[in-house]
Design a protein around this motif. Sequence first.
Motif, PDB file in Angstrom:
ATOM      1  N   PRO A  26      18.556 -32.100  26.197  1.00 25.56           N
ATOM      2  CA  PRO A  26      19.413 -33.150  25.686  1.00 25.56           C
ATOM      3  C   PRO A  26      18.662 -34.363  25.157  1.00 25.56           C
ATOM      4  CG  PRO A  26      19.347 -33.340  28.036  1.00 25.56           C
ATOM      5  CD  PRO A  26      18.513 -32.141  27.659  1.00 25.56           C
ATOM      6  N   ASP A  27      17.366 -34.531  25.491  1.00 25.20           N
ATOM      7  CA  ASP A  27      16.627 -35.659  24.922  1.00 25.20           C
ATOM      8  C   ASP A  27      16.449 -35.441  23.428  1.00 25.20           C
ATOM      9  OD1 ASP A  27      16.253 -36.934  27.400  1.00 25.20           O
ATOM     10  OD2 ASP A  27      14.461 -35.748  27.816  1.00 25.20           O
ATOM     11  N   THR A  28      16.475 -36.518  22.675  1.00 34.88           N
ATOM     12  CA  THR A  28      16.330 -36.426  21.229  1.00 34.88           C
ATOM     13  C   THR A  28      14.868 -36.165  20.886  1.00 34.88           C
ATOM     14  OG1 THR A  28      18.139 -37.996  20.973  1.00 34.88           O
ATOM     15  CG2 THR A  28      16.757 -37.596  19.036  1.00 34.88           C
ATOM     16  N   LYS A  41      14.440 -42.172  23.231  1.00 39.60           N
ATOM     17  CA  LYS A  41      15.642 -42.528  23.989  1.00 39.60           C
ATOM     18  C   LYS A  41      16.895 -42.544  23.123  1.00 39.60           C
ATOM     19  CE  LYS A  41      13.919 -45.314  27.804  1.00 39.60           C
ATOM     20  NZ  LYS A  41      14.012 -46.631  28.454  1.00 39.60           N
ATOM     21  N   GLU A  42      16.750 -42.884  21.850  1.00 39.35           N
ATOM     22  CA  GLU A  42      17.908 -42.993  20.962  1.00 39.35           C
ATOM     23  C   GLU A  42      18.578 -41.627  20.779  1.00 39.35           C
ATOM     24  OE1 GLU A  42      15.258 -46.394  20.190  1.00 39.35           O
ATOM     25  OE2 GLU A  42      14.913 -44.260  20.313  1.00 39.35           O
ATOM     26  N   SER A  43      19.884 -41.659  20.569  1.00 37.40           N
ATOM     27  CA  SER A  43      20.616 -40.417  20.322  1.00 37.40           C
ATOM     28  C   SER A  43      20.307 -39.898  18.917  1.00 37.40           C
ATOM     29  CB  SER A  43      22.121 -40.645  20.457  1.00 37.40           C
ATOM     30  OG  SER A  43      22.591 -41.439  19.380  1.00 37.40           O
ATOM     31  N   GLU A  44      20.638 -38.655  18.695  1.00 33.06           N
ATOM     32  CA  GLU A  44      20.442 -38.053  17.376  1.00 33.06           C
ATOM     33  C   GLU A  44      21.210 -38.836  16.306  1.00 33.06           C
ATOM     34  OE1 GLU A  44      21.047 -33.664  15.272  1.00 33.06           O
ATOM     35  OE2 GLU A  44      21.156 -33.857  17.448  1.00 33.06           O
ATOM     36  N   GLN A  45      22.425 -39.273  16.646  1.00 37.62           N
ATOM     37  CA  GLN A  45      23.240 -40.027  15.705  1.00 37.62           C
ATOM     38  C   GLN A  45      22.609 -41.389  15.391  1.00 37.62           C
ATOM     39  OE1 GLN A  45      24.472 -38.585  18.527  1.00 37.62           O
ATOM     40  NE2 GLN A  45      25.391 -36.825  17.527  1.00 37.62           N
TER      41      GLN A  45
END
Length: 73
Positions: A26-28, A41-45
Amino acid sequence: MIQLTRLNGKSFSLNALFIEVIESFPDTTITLSNNHKYVVKESEQEVCKKIAIFYHEINVLSLRKDSEVLDDE
C-alpha cells in the motif's frame, strides 16, 4: 521538480519528467525511467496531482498558463 516525503519523514525533490510508474503496495512506490524506485508517504493521487501542477507550471503540455486544468475531483 516535485516535493515528496520519504517514509522516514525526510523531504526531497524529484524530477517528475523521469517518472514512469506510480503504484500503491500500500505504500506509494515511484519507479523512474532508469528503474530507480522511491517509496513515499504521499498517496498515489497526491503524487499525480503534484505532477500535473508541475507539468502545468513548466507548460510541458502546451496548455495556457491561465487555464484551469487542476480542478479537485
